[in-house]
Design an enzyme around this catalytic site. Structure first.
Site, PDB file in Angstrom:
ATOM      1  N   GLY A  29       0.803  -1.214   0.000  1.00  0.00           N
ATOM      2  CA  GLY A  29       0.000   0.000   0.000  1.00  0.00           C
ATOM      3  C   GLY A  29       0.832   1.258   0.000  1.00  0.00           C
ATOM      4  N   LYS A 106      10.374   4.617   6.542  1.00  0.00           N
ATOM      5  CA  LYS A 106      11.332   5.256   5.648  1.00  0.00           C
ATOM      6  C   LYS A 106      11.570   6.735   5.924  1.00  0.00           C
ATOM      7  CE  LYS A 106       9.953   2.130   1.932  1.00  0.00           C
ATOM      8  NZ  LYS A 106       8.777   1.458   2.449  1.00  0.00           N
ATOM      9  N   LYS A 148      20.145   5.779   1.908  1.00  0.00           N
ATOM     10  CA  LYS A 148      20.535   6.229   3.250  1.00  0.00           C
ATOM     11  C   LYS A 148      21.238   5.132   4.047  1.00  0.00           C
ATOM     12  CE  LYS A 148      17.034   9.783   3.303  1.00  0.00           C
ATOM     13  NZ  LYS A 148      16.856   9.701   1.860  1.00  0.00           N
TER      14      LYS A 148
END
Length: 181
Positions: A29, A106, A148
């Site tokens: 999603g 995230k 990252k």
């Protein structure tokens, strides 16, 4: 801009790896998981299992993909990578051939404020999912990571780097593991 050669995707190889198979996407999603689902469905898997713990985004991507499924069976599953029993149920019921793991926290500022959640979801959730995939003889497990994680300076980057390391140490039962940044 990236100072490297562009990556060329072998579409015939992708077709061979996905067509007619059962593909499971975690975080389906979310922005990354839903885009993976949109692209994967074009290669005509037999079944596309969409896993997310957020009901509304999962519902929306399910509706969207069903309109364009071209014979692929689309199955939305409420599930959380932190909960082993739910993952076991999904793997037993649908027996995926491949897993695309996009479920993760995230957002850097959110994880700085909630470091335990970053660890539980990004690291432990990845370990849970990879272990279950291995146990169920999944052919391929692909973890979607982040730039990252290269030289992490935040909880989010560090948790994703540790998750990469977890995936890189997994082996057994014929499951191939890979990490994509």
């Amino acid at each position: 801009l990236l100072e490297r050669a562009p990556v060329r995707i072998d579409m015939q190889m992708m077709q061979a790896e996905i067509a007619g198979k059962t593909i499971l996407i975690t975080g389906a999603g979310g922005s990354i998981g839903s885009e993976l689902a949109r692209q994967i469905i074009l290669f005509k898997p037999a079944c596309l299992i969409l896993v997310d713990n957020a009901e509304t985004p999962l519902y929306h991507i399910d509706l969207e993909l069903r309109r364009h499924s071209c014979g692929t069976k689309v199955i939305p599953c409420i599930g959380d990578v932190r909960l082993i029993k739910g993952l076991e149920r999904i793997f037993r019921q649908y027996q995926p051939d491949a897993v695309y793991h996009a479920a993760a926290y995230k957002h850097v500022p959110m994880m700085e404020a909630n470091p335990l959640d970053a660890v539980h979801t990004n690291i432990m959730g990845t370990f849970n999912l990879a272990s279950i995939a291995c146990k169920h003889h999944v052919e391929k497990f692909i973890m979607i990571s982040t730039d990252k994680a290269v030289r992490p300076t935040s909880i989010m980057g560090t948790s994703k780097r540790v998750a990469e390391m977890v995936v890189q140490t997994m082996c057994g039962n014929g499951t191939r593991f890979a990490v994509v940044r």
